[in-house]
Motif scaffolding. Structure first.
Motif, PDB file in Angstrom:
ATOM      1  N   ASN A 228       0.807  -1.231   0.000  1.00 24.84           N
ATOM      2  CA  ASN A 228       0.000   0.000   0.000  1.00 24.84           C
ATOM      3  C   ASN A 228       0.837   1.278   0.000  1.00 24.84           C
ATOM      4  OD1 ASN A 228      -2.548  -1.454   0.260  1.00 24.84           O
ATOM      5  ND2 ASN A 228      -1.934  -1.843   2.376  1.00 24.84           N
ATOM      6  N   CYS A 229       2.110   1.168  -0.325  1.00 23.70           N
ATOM      7  CA  CYS A 229       2.995   2.334  -0.285  1.00 23.70           C
ATOM      8  C   CYS A 229       2.845   3.175  -1.546  1.00 23.70           C
ATOM      9  CB  CYS A 229       4.447   1.886  -0.133  1.00 23.70           C
ATOM     10  SG  CYS A 229       5.630   3.254  -0.133  1.00 23.70           S
ATOM     11  N   GLN A 230       2.729   4.493  -1.357  1.00 30.22           N
ATOM     12  CA  GLN A 230       2.688   5.435  -2.471  1.00 30.22           C
ATOM     13  C   GLN A 230       3.633   6.616  -2.245  1.00 30.22           C
ATOM     14  OE1 GLN A 230      -1.356   6.629  -3.295  1.00 30.22           O
ATOM     15  NE2 GLN A 230      -2.058   4.543  -3.627  1.00 30.22           N
ATOM     16  N   ASP A 231       4.449   6.519  -1.197  1.00 31.51           N
ATOM     17  CA  ASP A 231       5.328   7.629  -0.836  1.00 31.51           C
ATOM     18  C   ASP A 231       6.691   7.101  -0.410  1.00 31.51           C
ATOM     19  OD1 ASP A 231       3.238  10.044  -0.620  1.00 31.51           O
ATOM     20  OD2 ASP A 231       2.341   8.246   0.267  1.00 31.51           O
ATOM     21  N   VAL A 232       7.736   7.753  -0.915  1.00 29.39           N
ATOM     22  CA  VAL A 232       9.106   7.373  -0.577  1.00 29.39           C
ATOM     23  C   VAL A 232       9.800   8.579   0.052  1.00 29.39           C
ATOM     24  CG1 VAL A 232      11.330   6.590  -1.456  1.00 29.39           C
ATOM     25  CG2 VAL A 232       9.216   5.689  -2.442  1.00 29.39           C
ATOM     26  N   ILE A 233      10.395   8.356   1.204  1.00 27.68           N
ATOM     27  CA  ILE A 233      11.127   9.404   1.907  1.00 27.68           C
ATOM     28  C   ILE A 233      12.618   9.233   1.631  1.00 27.68           C
ATOM     29  CG2 ILE A 233      11.610  10.465   4.136  1.00 27.68           C
ATOM     30  CD1 ILE A 233       8.696  10.696   3.144  1.00 27.68           C
ATOM     31  N   VAL A 234      13.255  10.313   1.237  1.00 26.04           N
ATOM     32  CA  VAL A 234      14.684  10.293   0.933  1.00 26.04           C
ATOM     33  C   VAL A 234      15.453  10.780   2.158  1.00 26.04           C
ATOM     34  CG1 VAL A 234      16.504  11.116  -0.602  1.00 26.04           C
ATOM     35  CG2 VAL A 234      14.183  10.749  -1.493  1.00 26.04           C
ATOM     36  N   THR A 235      16.388   9.956   2.619  1.00 24.09           N
ATOM     37  CA  THR A 235      17.271  10.343   3.722  1.00 24.09           C
ATOM     38  C   THR A 235      18.719  10.171   3.261  1.00 24.09           C
ATOM     39  OG1 THR A 235      17.430   8.131   4.711  1.00 24.09           O
ATOM     40  CG2 THR A 235      15.539   9.477   5.346  1.00 24.09           C
ATOM     41  N   ARG A 236      19.651  10.450   4.133  1.00 23.05           N
ATOM     42  CA  ARG A 236      21.055  10.386   3.723  1.00 23.05           C
ATOM     43  C   ARG A 236      21.436   8.981   3.258  1.00 23.05           C
ATOM     44  NH1 ARG A 236      25.893   9.109   5.853  1.00 23.05           N
ATOM     45  NH2 ARG A 236      24.958   8.561   7.852  1.00 23.05           N
ATOM     46  N   ASN A 250       4.297   8.313  -5.767  1.00 25.38           N
ATOM     47  CA  ASN A 250       4.033   7.443  -6.914  1.00 25.38           C
ATOM     48  C   ASN A 250       3.678   8.261  -8.153  1.00 25.38           C
ATOM     49  OD1 ASN A 250       1.573   8.167  -5.538  1.00 25.38           O
ATOM     50  ND2 ASN A 250       0.490   6.647  -6.774  1.00 25.38           N
ATOM     51  N   VAL A 251       3.104   9.437  -7.951  1.00 22.94           N
ATOM     52  CA  VAL A 251       2.780  10.315  -9.081  1.00 22.94           C
ATOM     53  C   VAL A 251       4.060  10.777  -9.774  1.00 22.94           C
ATOM     54  CG1 VAL A 251       1.691  12.485  -9.756  1.00 22.94           C
ATOM     55  CG2 VAL A 251       0.647  11.060  -7.983  1.00 22.94           C
ATOM     56  N   ASP A 252       5.079  11.092  -8.990  1.00 18.31           N
ATOM     57  CA  ASP A 252       6.360  11.513  -9.564  1.00 18.31           C
ATOM     58  C   ASP A 252       6.976  10.396 -10.405  1.00 18.31           C
ATOM     59  OD1 ASP A 252       6.230  13.987  -8.186  1.00 18.31           O
ATOM     60  OD2 ASP A 252       7.009  13.032  -6.382  1.00 18.31           O
ATOM     61  N   ILE A 253       6.936   9.179  -9.878  1.00 20.22           N
ATOM     62  CA  ILE A 253       7.527   8.044 -10.592  1.00 20.22           C
ATOM     63  C   ILE A 253       6.769   7.769 -11.887  1.00 20.22           C
ATOM     64  CG2 ILE A 253       7.971   5.565 -10.464  1.00 20.22           C
ATOM     65  CD1 ILE A 253       8.511   5.911  -7.491  1.00 20.22           C
ATOM     66  N   THR A 254       5.448   7.840 -11.826  1.00 25.09           N
ATOM     67  CA  THR A 254       4.645   7.620 -13.037  1.00 25.09           C
ATOM     68  C   THR A 254       4.938   8.684 -14.086  1.00 25.09           C
ATOM     69  OG1 THR A 254       2.870   6.589 -11.751  1.00 25.09           O
ATOM     70  CG2 THR A 254       2.301   7.428 -13.939  1.00 25.09           C
ATOM     71  N   ARG A 255       5.041   9.929 -13.651  1.00 25.67           N
ATOM     72  CA  ARG A 255       5.321  11.020 -14.590  1.00 25.67           C
ATOM     73  C   ARG A 255       6.685  10.835 -15.248  1.00 25.67           C
ATOM     74  NH1 ARG A 255       5.022  14.814 -11.265  1.00 25.67           N
ATOM     75  NH2 ARG A 255       7.246  15.047 -10.867  1.00 25.67           N
ATOM     76  N   GLU A 256       7.687  10.482 -14.470  1.00 29.13           N
ATOM     77  CA  GLU A 256       9.026  10.293 -15.021  1.00 29.13           C
ATOM     78  C   GLU A 256       9.096   9.058 -15.919  1.00 29.13           C
ATOM     79  OE1 GLU A 256      11.616  12.231 -14.873  1.00 29.13           O
ATOM     80  OE2 GLU A 256      10.697  13.736 -13.570  1.00 29.13           O
ATOM     81  N   SER A 257       8.253   8.058 -15.645  1.00 23.84           N
ATOM     82  CA  SER A 257       8.234   6.853 -16.478  1.00 23.84           C
ATOM     83  C   SER A 257       7.703   7.152 -17.868  1.00 23.84           C
ATOM     84  CB  SER A 257       7.366   5.770 -15.823  1.00 23.84           C
ATOM     85  OG  SER A 257       7.888   5.385 -14.569  1.00 23.84           O
ATOM     86  N   GLN A 258       6.838   8.149 -17.974  1.00 27.20           N
ATOM     87  CA  GLN A 258       6.206   8.480 -19.247  1.00 27.20           C
ATOM     88  C   GLN A 258       6.892   9.633 -19.963  1.00 27.20           C
ATOM     89  OE1 GLN A 258       2.225   9.314 -17.950  1.00 27.20           O
ATOM     90  NE2 GLN A 258       1.692   7.154 -17.708  1.00 27.20           N
ATOM     91  N   ALA A 259       7.894  10.206 -19.352  1.00 22.86           N
ATOM     92  CA  ALA A 259       8.552  11.374 -19.943  1.00 22.86           C
ATOM     93  C   ALA A 259       9.288  11.006 -21.224  1.00 22.86           C
ATOM     94  CB  ALA A 259       9.526  11.971 -18.937  1.00 22.86           C
TER      95      ALA A 259
END
Length: 259
Positions: A228-236, A250-259
């Motif tokens: 059920n994950c749709q969010d990724v947190i970036v840490t060091r 997940n919206v960011d990943i989908t957008r970049e997949s279609q770019a």
């Protein structure tokens, strides 16, 4: 395509030859009978009738034979096309570094937990205010992050889940909630529909974490590994207890997949 020595090839040729031979005999016989009648119109009418009746049959046979011989090639071509598309998307995501596409922490609208560090100790009014906050594009957010005092991310709340929790209270007999005075625990301590545990566990367990040196491909893999994950947190280094540096959805990943 079937090999010339294969049983399928021999069977197809045999069936086609027998069918063609029978059709030739039939057509020849009918035309001969029409010609013997002495009436030229009978011959022409018979020819037209045969053409109308036999042409679709021949076309169907030819199509069936061609489909039989080339179905494997068509399947392989389609599979290869799909594989190439998947590889292209994977390569594109692998080439996109998280530092370049993530939303930096400074741009993220979030609510910081109180001294107790407990999500349920926040007030519902703080969540309402968070969802009412406008982005620089003058749009309301649909996801609200919760940060600890040390900057690490504790949970994420989607507006759809917020609305579902509210509806759960309003629809329960004898229950009510004051969004101005009640703590968030009044909502997140409820059990999820289906008895899969409290909402508080869902909010904190649907986050994935990746290191800042990774790529979008790493973020996608981390997201897929968490139910059920749709969010990724970036840490060091991708450790959940480290301060958040950025956020990928997940919206960011989908957008970049279609770019």
């Amino acid at each position: 395509m079937a090999e010339p020595d294969s049983p399928q090839f021999k069977l197809a040729i045999t069936v086609m030859s027998i069918a063609a031979g029978l059709m030739t005999v039939l057509v020849t016989g009918l035309l001969w009978a029409a010609a013997r009648s002495g009436n030229p119109n009978d011959f022409l009418d018979t020819g037209k009738l045969l053409l109308t009746a036999i042409l679709p049959v021949v076309s169907a046979w030819v199509g069936t034979i061609l489909a039989f011989f080339y179905s494997k090639e068509n399947y392989l071509a389609a599979s290869q096309g799909t594989l190439d598309a998947v590889k292209a998307v994977s390569a594109r995501l692998a080439s996109r570094k998280l530092r370049d596409v993530m939303m930096p922490k400074a741009s993220v609208i979030a609510v910081t937990l109180g001294p107790s560090g407990v999500l349920g100790d926040l007030m519902c009014a703080q969540v309402v205010a968070g969802f009412e906050t406008l982005t620089p594009q003058q749009q309301r957010i649909n996801r609200l992050l919760f940060l600890r005092a040390d900057g690490s991310c504790a949970a994420v709340l989607h507006r759809s889940i917020w609305n579902e929790m509210l509806a759960q209270v309003y629809q329960a007999p004898g229950k009510s909630i004051d969004l101005k005075a009640d703590p968030l625990s009044a909502l997140i301590d409820q059990s999820q529909p289906g008895g899969t545990g409290p909402w508080s566990a869902f909010l904190s367990r649907t986050l994935a974490f990746v290191g800042e040196a990774g790529s979008l491909a790493d973020a996608k893999a981390a997201m897929a590994a968490v139910p059920n994950c749709q969010d990724v947190i970036v840490t060091r280094s991708g450790i959940p207890t480290e301060p958040m540096l950025g956020w990928i959805s997940n919206v960011d990943i989908t957008r970049e997949s279609q770019a």
